[in-house]
Design a protein around this motif. Structure first.
Motif, mmCIF file in Angstrom:
data_model
loop_
_atom_site.group_PDB
_atom_site.id
_atom_site.type_symbol
_atom_site.label_atom_id
_atom_site.label_comp_id
_atom_site.label_asym_id
_atom_site.label_seq_id
_atom_site.Cartn_x
_atom_site.Cartn_y
_atom_site.Cartn_z
ATOM 1 N N PHE A 131 -9.082 7.512 8.641
ATOM 2 C CA PHE A 131 -8.410 8.430 7.719
ATOM 3 C C PHE A 131 -9.079 8.380 6.351
ATOM 4 O O PHE A 131 -9.611 7.346 5.952
ATOM 5 N N HIS A 132 -8.993 9.486 5.651
ATOM 6 C CA HIS A 132 -9.411 9.550 4.250
ATOM 7 C C HIS A 132 -8.326 10.344 3.514
ATOM 8 O O HIS A 132 -7.842 11.349 4.025
ATOM 9 N N ARG A 133 -7.965 9.854 2.337
ATOM 10 C CA ARG A 133 -6.985 10.582 1.526
ATOM 11 C C ARG A 133 -7.752 11.596 0.684
ATOM 12 O O ARG A 133 -8.532 11.240 -0.196
ATOM 13 N N ILE A 134 -7.529 12.865 0.974
ATOM 14 C CA ILE A 134 -8.212 13.959 0.280
ATOM 15 C C ILE A 134 -7.144 14.813 -0.390
ATOM 16 O O ILE A 134 -6.212 15.264 0.279
ATOM 17 N N ASP A 135 -7.277 15.004 -1.685
ATOM 18 C CA ASP A 135 -6.295 15.780 -2.462
ATOM 19 C C ASP A 135 -4.871 15.290 -2.216
ATOM 20 O O ASP A 135 -3.936 16.079 -2.058
ATOM 21 N N GLY A 136 -4.721 13.964 -2.112
ATOM 22 C CA GLY A 136 -3.407 13.354 -1.959
ATOM 23 C C GLY A 136 -2.853 13.348 -0.543
ATOM 24 O O GLY A 136 -1.755 12.870 -0.315
#
Length: 141
Positions: free
Chosen positions: A122-127
């Motif tokens: 997973f990556h947190r992108i734009d929250g």
């Protein structure tokens, strides 16, 4: 010195609280989108949690496995879903590890005659947490 200690404790508490929020968000994604999408064969629901550039790597019954996310979702759409097959399905989160804006979820998925071990990156992108890579292996005996 006690002010510094109190400040560090407060920062650690905030980090732990943030991490609990992130773990809850990833858990929600896995349980309500990933497992549900696989079980029901809902490629739209499942596709909503993957980055468009996601790659899927692994092995199934000892054979190498590679697909783009589009090919993977097409396979989900065009196979009989576990729900429609009437066969048992069980998804379980084994572990979630978060460091800053990245995370790994270790997942067990038992369906058909397979016992998959998945690692979802997973990556947190734009929250928002989004799956950017999927690795899987069939650990059936």
């Amino acid at each position: 010195m006690s002010c510094v200690t109190a400040g560090l404790k407060a920062q650690n508490r905030i980090k732990m609280e943030n991490q609990q929020v992130d773990i809850a968000a990833i858990t929600d994604i896995v349980e309500n989108y990933y497992f549900k999408g696989i079980y029901e064969g809902d490629e739209m629901l499942l596709g909503s949690i993957f980055h468009p550039g996601t790659l899927v790597f692994g092995d199934v019954k000892g054979q190498p496995y590679f697909k783009t996310i589009d090919l993977y979702l097409d396979g989900v759409k065009n196979r009989q879903s576990p729900k429609d097959s009437g066969k048992p399905f069980k998804g379980e989160i084994l572990n979630i590890k978060i460091v800053n804006s990245i995370a790994i979820a270790e997942i067990s998925v038992k369906m058909y005659d397979f016992n998959y071990l998945d690692f979802l990156s997973f990556h947190r992108i734009d929250g928002q947490w989004i799956i950017v890579n999927k690795m899987l292996t069939d650990v059936s005996k």
